[in-house]
Design a protein around this motif. Structure first.
Motif, PDB file in Angstrom:
ATOM      1  N   GLY A   7       0.780  -1.234   0.000  1.00  0.00           N
ATOM      2  CA  GLY A   7       0.000   0.000   0.000  1.00  0.00           C
ATOM      3  C   GLY A   7       0.810   1.281   0.000  1.00  0.00           C
ATOM      4  N   ILE A   8       1.700   1.442   0.964  1.00  0.00           N
ATOM      5  CA  ILE A   8       2.502   2.662   1.041  1.00  0.00           C
ATOM      6  C   ILE A   8       3.419   2.758  -0.168  1.00  0.00           C
ATOM      7  CG2 ILE A   8       4.285   3.863   2.369  1.00  0.00           C
ATOM      8  CD1 ILE A   8       2.980   2.693   4.890  1.00  0.00           C
ATOM      9  N   ASP A   9       3.964   1.645  -0.577  1.00  0.00           N
ATOM     10  CA  ASP A   9       4.825   1.592  -1.759  1.00  0.00           C
ATOM     11  C   ASP A   9       4.056   2.054  -2.995  1.00  0.00           C
ATOM     12  OD1 ASP A   9       6.927   1.067  -3.465  1.00  0.00           O
ATOM     13  OD2 ASP A   9       6.954  -1.088  -3.136  1.00  0.00           O
ATOM     14  N   ARG A  10       2.819   1.620  -3.125  1.00  0.00           N
ATOM     15  CA  ARG A  10       1.997   2.004  -4.275  1.00  0.00           C
ATOM     16  C   ARG A  10       1.702   3.502  -4.267  1.00  0.00           C
ATOM     17  NH1 ARG A  10      -2.712  -2.362  -5.269  1.00  0.00           N
ATOM     18  NH2 ARG A  10      -2.508  -1.710  -7.423  1.00  0.00           N
ATOM     19  N   ILE A  11       1.391   4.032  -3.097  1.00  0.00           N
ATOM     20  CA  ILE A  11       1.096   5.468  -2.987  1.00  0.00           C
ATOM     21  C   ILE A  11       2.311   6.289  -3.384  1.00  0.00           C
ATOM     22  CG2 ILE A  11       0.597   7.327  -1.343  1.00  0.00           C
ATOM     23  CD1 ILE A  11      -1.184   5.254   0.145  1.00  0.00           C
ATOM     24  N   LEU A  12       3.483   5.901  -2.894  1.00  0.00           N
ATOM     25  CA  LEU A  12       4.712   6.611  -3.244  1.00  0.00           C
ATOM     26  C   LEU A  12       4.995   6.532  -4.741  1.00  0.00           C
ATOM     27  CD1 LEU A  12       7.021   5.642  -0.261  1.00  0.00           C
ATOM     28  CD2 LEU A  12       6.001   7.858  -0.731  1.00  0.00           C
ATOM     29  N   ARG A  13       4.729   5.389  -5.338  1.00  0.00           N
ATOM     30  CA  ARG A  13       4.941   5.227  -6.778  1.00  0.00           C
ATOM     31  C   ARG A  13       4.007   6.126  -7.580  1.00  0.00           C
ATOM     32  NH1 ARG A  13       7.635   0.337  -8.426  1.00  0.00           N
ATOM     33  NH2 ARG A  13       8.447  -0.712  -6.595  1.00  0.00           N
ATOM     34  N   VAL A  14       2.769   6.260  -7.145  1.00  0.00           N
ATOM     35  CA  VAL A  14       1.816   7.134  -7.833  1.00  0.00           C
ATOM     36  C   VAL A  14       2.263   8.594  -7.725  1.00  0.00           C
ATOM     37  CG1 VAL A  14      -0.542   8.044  -7.774  1.00  0.00           C
ATOM     38  CG2 VAL A  14      -0.156   5.578  -7.642  1.00  0.00           C
ATOM     39  N   VAL A  15       2.677   9.009  -6.529  1.00  0.00           N
ATOM     40  CA  VAL A  15       3.116  10.397  -6.325  1.00  0.00           C
ATOM     41  C   VAL A  15       4.341  10.704  -7.180  1.00  0.00           C
ATOM     42  CG1 VAL A  15       4.094  11.988  -4.620  1.00  0.00           C
ATOM     43  CG2 VAL A  15       2.108  10.593  -4.028  1.00  0.00           C
ATOM     44  N   VAL A  16       5.335   9.820  -7.146  1.00  0.00           N
ATOM     45  CA  VAL A  16       6.556  10.030  -7.940  1.00  0.00           C
ATOM     46  C   VAL A  16       6.237   9.993  -9.435  1.00  0.00           C
ATOM     47  CG1 VAL A  16       8.791   9.010  -8.545  1.00  0.00           C
ATOM     48  CG2 VAL A  16       8.126   9.216  -6.157  1.00  0.00           C
ATOM     49  N   GLY A  17       5.412   9.058  -9.850  1.00  0.00           N
ATOM     50  CA  GLY A  17       5.049   8.949 -11.258  1.00  0.00           C
ATOM     51  C   GLY A  17       4.332  10.189 -11.767  1.00  0.00           C
ATOM     52  N   LEU A  18       3.391  10.704 -10.975  1.00  0.00           N
ATOM     53  CA  LEU A  18       2.671  11.909 -11.380  1.00  0.00           C
ATOM     54  C   LEU A  18       3.591  13.127 -11.409  1.00  0.00           C
ATOM     55  CD1 LEU A  18      -0.737  11.462  -9.531  1.00  0.00           C
ATOM     56  CD2 LEU A  18      -0.261  11.216 -11.976  1.00  0.00           C
ATOM     57  N   ALA A  19       4.514  13.205 -10.454  1.00  0.00           N
ATOM     58  CA  ALA A  19       5.467  14.321 -10.444  1.00  0.00           C
ATOM     59  C   ALA A  19       6.367  14.278 -11.678  1.00  0.00           C
ATOM     60  CB  ALA A  19       6.307  14.284  -9.167  1.00  0.00           C
ATOM     61  N   LEU A  20       6.827  13.097 -12.040  1.00  0.00           N
ATOM     62  CA  LEU A  20       7.668  12.974 -13.231  1.00  0.00           C
ATOM     63  C   LEU A  20       6.902  13.320 -14.501  1.00  0.00           C
ATOM     64  CD1 LEU A  20       9.674   9.751 -12.346  1.00  0.00           C
ATOM     65  CD2 LEU A  20      10.624  12.028 -12.725  1.00  0.00           C
ATOM     66  N   LEU A  21       5.657  12.887 -14.585  1.00  0.00           N
ATOM     67  CA  LEU A  21       4.852  13.228 -15.761  1.00  0.00           C
ATOM     68  C   LEU A  21       4.546  14.723 -15.809  1.00  0.00           C
ATOM     69  CD1 LEU A  21       2.382  10.237 -16.114  1.00  0.00           C
ATOM     70  CD2 LEU A  21       4.351  10.804 -17.523  1.00  0.00           C
ATOM     71  N   ALA A  22       4.337  15.351 -14.643  1.00  0.00           N
ATOM     72  CA  ALA A  22       4.129  16.799 -14.599  1.00  0.00           C
ATOM     73  C   ALA A  22       5.374  17.524 -15.107  1.00  0.00           C
ATOM     74  CB  ALA A  22       3.795  17.242 -13.181  1.00  0.00           C
ATOM     75  N   PHE A  23       6.543  16.998 -14.781  1.00  0.00           N
ATOM     76  CA  PHE A  23       7.802  17.550 -15.278  1.00  0.00           C
ATOM     77  C   PHE A  23       7.890  17.386 -16.798  1.00  0.00           C
ATOM     78  CE2 PHE A  23      12.450  16.931 -16.094  1.00  0.00           C
ATOM     79  CZ  PHE A  23      12.834  18.249 -15.864  1.00  0.00           C
ATOM     80  N   ALA A  24       7.496  16.232 -17.298  1.00  0.00           N
ATOM     81  CA  ALA A  24       7.546  15.973 -18.745  1.00  0.00           C
ATOM     82  C   ALA A  24       6.592  16.877 -19.511  1.00  0.00           C
ATOM     83  CB  ALA A  24       7.218  14.512 -19.032  1.00  0.00           C
ATOM     84  N   LEU A  25       5.458  17.175 -18.909  1.00  0.00           N
ATOM     85  CA  LEU A  25       4.453  17.994 -19.583  1.00  0.00           C
ATOM     86  C   LEU A  25       4.666  19.491 -19.379  1.00  0.00           C
ATOM     87  CD1 LEU A  25       1.351  15.776 -18.790  1.00  0.00           C
ATOM     88  CD2 LEU A  25       2.545  15.999 -20.971  1.00  0.00           C
ATOM     89  N   GLY A  26       5.666  19.859 -18.595  1.00  0.00           N
ATOM     90  CA  GLY A  26       5.999  21.266 -18.417  1.00  0.00           C
ATOM     91  C   GLY A  26       5.315  21.966 -17.270  1.00  0.00           C
ATOM     92  N   PHE A  27       4.613  21.248 -16.411  1.00  0.00           N
ATOM     93  CA  PHE A  27       4.001  21.868 -15.245  1.00  0.00           C
ATOM     94  C   PHE A  27       5.048  22.168 -14.176  1.00  0.00           C
ATOM     95  CE2 PHE A  27       0.410  19.337 -16.973  1.00  0.00           C
ATOM     96  CZ  PHE A  27      -0.412  20.407 -17.299  1.00  0.00           C
ATOM     97  N   ILE A  28       6.116  21.399 -14.161  1.00  0.00           N
ATOM     98  CA  ILE A  28       7.233  21.588 -13.232  1.00  0.00           C
ATOM     99  C   ILE A  28       8.483  21.783 -14.085  1.00  0.00           C
ATOM    100  CG2 ILE A  28       8.612  20.542 -11.394  1.00  0.00           C
ATOM    101  CD1 ILE A  28       6.216  18.759 -10.749  1.00  0.00           C
ATOM    102  N   GLY A  29       9.278  22.788 -13.785  1.00  0.00           N
ATOM    103  CA  GLY A  29      10.521  23.001 -14.519  1.00  0.00           C
ATOM    104  C   GLY A  29      10.298  23.353 -15.977  1.00  0.00           C
ATOM    105  N   LYS A  30       9.393  24.252 -16.220  1.00  0.00           N
ATOM    106  CA  LYS A  30       9.024  24.639 -17.591  1.00  0.00           C
ATOM    107  C   LYS A  30      10.254  25.055 -18.403  1.00  0.00           C
ATOM    108  CE  LYS A  30       5.083  26.455 -19.461  1.00  0.00           C
ATOM    109  NZ  LYS A  30       3.830  26.461 -18.942  1.00  0.00           N
ATOM    110  N   GLY A  31      10.377  24.513 -19.584  1.00  0.00           N
ATOM    111  CA  GLY A  31      11.457  24.871 -20.482  1.00  0.00           C
ATOM    112  C   GLY A  31      12.747  24.102 -20.277  1.00  0.00           C
TER     113      GLY A  31
END
Length: 69
Positions: A7-31
């Protein structure tokens, strides 16, 4: 293929995965020229969705309390 992600492992994976995708889409670290690396966020999201990490059996890790051996 038995579950090996708890459970905790899954939650951490979702948070990290969403953060990385936000970075890829330009929501974090734009440009950033390394934004394409954020697409690796699909991997932790997939392992969280399936509850199975292919690397865990090789390392002898199991964080799922239902399938402890």
């Amino acid at each position: 293929m038995s579950r090996n992600v708890g459970g905790i492992d899954r939650i951490l994976r979702v948070v990290v995965g969403l953060a990385l995708l936000a970075f890829a889409l330009g929501f974090i670290g734009k440009g950033s020229p390394y934004a394409w690396l954020g697409w690796i966020g699909i991997v932790p999201l997939a392992t969280a969705a399936f509850g199975f990490c292919p690397l865990y059996p090789l390392l002898g890790i199991n964080t799922c309390p239902m399938d402890k051996r």
